[in-house]
Design an enzyme around this catalytic site. Structure first.
Site, mmCIF file in Angstrom:
data_model
loop_
_atom_site.group_PDB
_atom_site.id
_atom_site.type_symbol
_atom_site.label_atom_id
_atom_site.label_comp_id
_atom_site.label_asym_id
_atom_site.label_seq_id
_atom_site.Cartn_x
_atom_site.Cartn_y
_atom_site.Cartn_z
ATOM 1 N N CYS A 2 33.198 68.262 63.176
ATOM 2 C CA CYS A 2 32.758 68.780 64.468
ATOM 3 C C CYS A 2 31.831 69.958 64.241
ATOM 4 C CB CYS A 2 33.906 69.246 65.368
ATOM 5 S SG CYS A 2 35.157 68.016 65.653
ATOM 6 N N ARG A 27 27.444 66.901 61.828
ATOM 7 C CA ARG A 27 28.861 67.163 61.596
ATOM 8 C C ARG A 27 29.760 66.238 62.420
ATOM 9 N NH1 ARG A 27 29.680 71.927 59.073
ATOM 10 N NH2 ARG A 27 31.828 71.897 59.772
ATOM 11 N N TRP A 76 33.668 64.965 66.062
ATOM 12 C CA TRP A 76 34.050 63.841 65.196
ATOM 13 C C TRP A 76 35.544 63.688 65.413
ATOM 14 C CZ3 TRP A 76 37.309 62.905 61.012
ATOM 15 C CH2 TRP A 76 37.065 61.722 60.301
ATOM 16 N N ASN A 102 36.989 73.477 65.909
ATOM 17 C CA ASN A 102 36.724 72.544 64.804
ATOM 18 C C ASN A 102 37.891 72.692 63.834
ATOM 19 O OD1 ASN A 102 35.658 71.078 62.643
ATOM 20 N ND2 ASN A 102 34.454 72.813 61.900
ATOM 21 N N GLY A 103 38.546 71.583 63.514
ATOM 22 C CA GLY A 103 39.688 71.655 62.591
ATOM 23 C C GLY A 103 40.853 70.853 63.139
ATOM 24 N N GLU A 492 27.130 54.263 43.568
ATOM 25 C CA GLU A 492 26.400 55.066 44.552
ATOM 26 C C GLU A 492 25.442 54.188 45.376
ATOM 27 O OE1 GLU A 492 26.739 57.801 45.867
ATOM 28 O OE2 GLU A 492 24.801 58.418 46.659
ATOM 29 N N LYS A 496 25.605 53.774 49.445
ATOM 30 C CA LYS A 496 24.471 54.017 50.346
ATOM 31 C C LYS A 496 24.307 52.844 51.302
ATOM 32 C CE LYS A 496 24.211 57.335 49.975
ATOM 33 N NZ LYS A 496 24.867 58.305 49.215
ATOM 34 N N GLU A 499 27.215 52.691 53.925
ATOM 35 C CA GLU A 499 27.201 53.794 54.887
ATOM 36 C C GLU A 499 26.203 53.601 56.005
ATOM 37 O OE1 GLU A 499 27.923 58.128 53.345
ATOM 38 O OE2 GLU A 499 26.426 57.170 52.104
ATOM 39 N N HIS A 515 36.069 39.567 35.319
ATOM 40 C CA HIS A 515 37.518 39.678 35.509
ATOM 41 C C HIS A 515 37.908 39.540 36.979
ATOM 42 C CE1 HIS A 515 38.105 40.727 31.329
ATOM 43 N NE2 HIS A 515 37.073 41.559 31.428
ATOM 44 N N LYS A 614 28.645 64.560 58.224
ATOM 45 C CA LYS A 614 28.075 65.054 56.972
ATOM 46 C C LYS A 614 29.109 65.755 56.091
ATOM 47 C CE LYS A 614 24.747 65.966 54.120
ATOM 48 N NZ LYS A 614 24.381 64.839 53.266
HETATM 49 O O1 M6R Z 1 29.663 67.817 50.733
HETATM 50 P P1 M6R Z 1 30.352 66.994 49.689
HETATM 51 O O2 M6R Z 1 29.492 66.682 48.529
HETATM 52 O O3 M6R Z 1 31.660 67.610 49.252
HETATM 53 O O4 M6R Z 1 30.695 65.648 50.428
HETATM 54 C C1 M6R Z 1 31.415 64.632 49.802
HETATM 55 C C2 M6R Z 1 31.336 63.347 50.575
HETATM 56 O O5 M6R Z 1 31.891 63.499 51.842
HETATM 57 C C3 M6R Z 1 29.891 62.855 50.729
HETATM 58 O O6 M6R Z 1 29.283 62.701 49.485
HETATM 59 C C4 M6R Z 1 29.864 61.513 51.477
HETATM 60 O O7 M6R Z 1 30.448 60.518 50.709
HETATM 61 C C5 M6R Z 1 28.428 61.150 51.852
HETATM 62 N N1 M6R Z 1 28.425 60.545 53.150
HETATM 63 C C6 M6R Z 1 27.810 60.192 50.910
HETATM 64 O O8 M6R Z 1 26.550 59.779 51.292
#
Ligand code: M6R
Length: 619
Positions: A2, A27, A76, A102-103, A492, A496, A499, A515, A614
């Protein structure tokens, strides 16, 4: 997660709040709301959906949002579905108090039961509505000021919060408090105008003076008065430390790019250079000079074991760090998901080092893991992007990646910046411990010195990737394969794609495919395989043959001069050759672009993928 925003001063609050919320949308963006205060009350508007929906609603409903103080929130969802009722701000039962939060208040259920017994009622499913009513209840019971009621209440709650709360009858005072979740206070003209936000970017246009509230601190903000900072536990006065923001406005603008993610992919030649700047001095075959490492030379030299802890993309960078550190320093390394590390009673011994990696520096799981590692007596070293973030402040020492603000939810430039730091770290420790061959050290320094040009050249394949993306944008599954240091790159690449395009994708070590995952391969399955020249090259060709024999479609990342794989693959993506140790810096580029292009063709909002935020500031 948030995003929260607030303003108290002499300007009209609404434009500052709405614009600030747009900057905080990374956020969370499933619902949003604003309350603006004036002498005869407040105007509030909340809605499900993005901030643009809120803006439209305020416009069409002709809500007259005029006032010089106000608060806003972009959510969020944690407690309760995203809808108008669960959206913030939340108002107390008597309509006296208005809050944004937020929290997570972990003991909200127990508090709610007490409040229900005392005649309170609740409209939403949120923990925040419970908190605002607890404050109202305490204020009535104790017949005290708002600040005192907030302080008493916060001493009763368990969990994490950053809050801003205003009393309807006193719109010129705002109480802001923090525990766990981040909050920055912008100090405007004459130190008597105040901005509050989850990060300082929303108020960058107005002031560069910032106070980062620390855990357990509460700020009493009054219009035209100096800030009063207190401890939540004992109400002791605290002297505020005002810092100067170093961020440039250009860094947080999209420029001519359609999405921040694309801008950030294209920024990588520059951001890698920024990460190296002043640290890799290329005279005499390479001198690496990073204070955070130099100052802890003894600790690194005699380390017995290294644990790297992170989440998401940072976890993938950590896996690359494992290959690098083990190879170049001969120290055993283990990589942990932060969320797993916290709950498994980890063993930390003398001379063990913990490295935490985080772009935002606010990821709750990583922060908790860091604290646990410190409690257990480990030296904790941080690799962070956001200067002054919670993780950066809590580690024993560390280095910043200097990749600049990353706004796209899908991490890109922070990944390559983290790898760059890990290469520098491994080279430096390897040199301290004399575990790295001199030639290899010099070669890698030289390669690093030339890497940004190669990354720049790799970006040119974007147009060709569009063609491949059109062919595969409607498939349901993708497989990503890599070996050795490029296995985490495959992970990775798959992350991507998942996501931002919502296509299911799996990353696997290429040899592990036989396997199990090989059962998935048929003529509909695209397999992205990282096949640049390295010690695994012959084996990778074997893996490609296995896929071909089962009619899988091969998209191979190869080096420019490679003819052998060209004959086998359905599509080839040519990238410049570089040493294996730093090849992830090149090989990830086409995978980032492929995910981006596919998501665009599928019409997805690349910067704000569904269900994500984020920085994940809840455990
Ligand atoms: O800010 P951070 O690097 O600690 O965040 C970790 C993950 O939340 C972050 O890398 C997330 O997986 C991204 N959405 C990846 O693109």
């Amino acid at each position: 997660m948030c995003g929260i925003i607030g303003y108290l001063g002499n300007r009209n609050a609404y434009p500052i709040l709405i614009d600030g919320l747009k900057k905080l949308e990374y956020r969370g963006y499933d619902s949003s709301g604003i309350a603006v205060f004036c002498n005869n009350g407040y105007k509030i508007c909340k809605t499900k959906g993005k901030v643009s929906e809120l803006e439209k609603k305020i416009f069409y409903q002709k809500k007259n949002m005029i006032g010089t103080s106000g608060i806003g929130h972009t959510r969020w969802a944690t407690h309760g579905v995203p809808d108008n009722i669960n959206a913030h701000p939340h108002v107390s039962n008597s309509h006296k108090l208005i809050i944004i939060h937020n929290g997570i208040i972990e003991n909200f259920h127990a508090i709610k039961i007490i409040l229900l017994k005392n005649g309170f009622h609740f409209k939403s499913e949120t923990d925040t509505e419970v908190l605002v009513n607890l404050i109202e209840y305490i204020q009535t019971e104790h017949q005290c000021s708002l600040e005192e009621a907030v302080r008493i209440s916060l001493n009763e709650v368990i969990g994490a919060y950053s809050i801003a709360i205003v009393e309807r009858s006193n719109p010129n005072t705002m109480i802001v408090a923090k525990l766990g979740s981040p909050i920055a206070l912008g100090i405007g003209s004459n130190e008597k105008e105040f901005f509050i936000a989850s990060d300082p970017i929303p108020f960058l246009n107005y002031t560069k003076n910032v106070i980062y509230l620390k855990d357990g601190e509460m700020a009493i903000i009054k219009k035209n008065e100096k800030l009063d900072l207190r401890s939540i536990v004992n109400n002791h006065k605290i002297s505020p430390v005002i810092e100067q923001l170093q961020i440039n406005l250009k860094e947080i603008e999209k420029g001519h790019y359609k999405y921040f993610m694309l801008k950030e992919i294209y920024e990588q030649p520059k951001t890698i250079l920024d990460t190296l700047r002043g640290r890799l001095l290329n005279q005499n075959g390479g001198i690496i000079c990073i204070d955070g490492i130099e100052l802890n030379k003894k600790i690194f030299t005699y380390a017995k074991h290294i644990t790297i802890i992170a989440c998401g993309t940072s976890w993938h960078a950590s896996l690359i760090g494992e290959y690098l550190l083990e190879k170049l320093t001969r120290i055993p390394v283990e990589v942990e998901y932060a969320s797993e590390f916290i709950y498994r009673d980890p063993i930390i011994e003398k001379r063990d080092i913990v490295i935490v990696i985080s772009q935002s520096g606010e990821t709750a799981d990583t922060l908790s893991a860091l604290k646990l590692a410190k409690q257990r007596g480990s030296f904790v070293f941080g690799i962070c992007n956001v200067v002054g973030s919670s993780i950066a402040r809590n580690v024993d020492d560390g280095v910043y990646t200097h990749a600049g603000p990353e706004i796209g939810v899908a991490s890109t430039k922070s990944f390559t910046a983290q790898i760059t730091i890990l290469v520098l770290l491994a080279l430096t420790i390897g040199k301290y411990r004399s575990t790295i061959d001199k030639h290899l050290y010099h070669n890698l320094c030289e390669e690093l010195g030339n890497i940004t040009e190669k990354v720049f050249c790799t970006l040119k394949i974007d147009r060709y990737l569009k063609e491949i993306s059109k062919k595969y944008c409607n498939v349901k599954n993708f497989l990503y394969l890599g070996r050795g240091i490029n296995f985490p790159v495959a992970l990775e690449g798959a992350l991507k794609l998942k996501e931002i395009s919502y296509i299911h994708a799996e990353g696997y070590p290429a040899a592990e495919m036989k396997h199990g995952p090989i059962a998935l391969i048929d003529e509909k399955m695209p397999v992205v395989i990282i096949a640049t020249k390295n010690i695994h090259y012959e084996k990778i060709i074997g893996n490609i043959q296995e896929i071909k024999a089962r009619k899988g479609r091969i998209i191979a990342i190869i080096n420019e001069e490679d003819l052998q794989i060209q004959m086998l693959a359905d599509h080839i993506i040519k990238v410049p050759k570089t040493s294996e140790e730093i090849s992830p810096l090149i090989n990830i580029i086409p995978l980032q672009l492929l995910a981006y292009q596919i998501a665009c063709i599928r019409g997805k909002n690349v910067d704000q993928p569904r269900n994500l935020a984020k920085s994940v500031t809840v455990e």
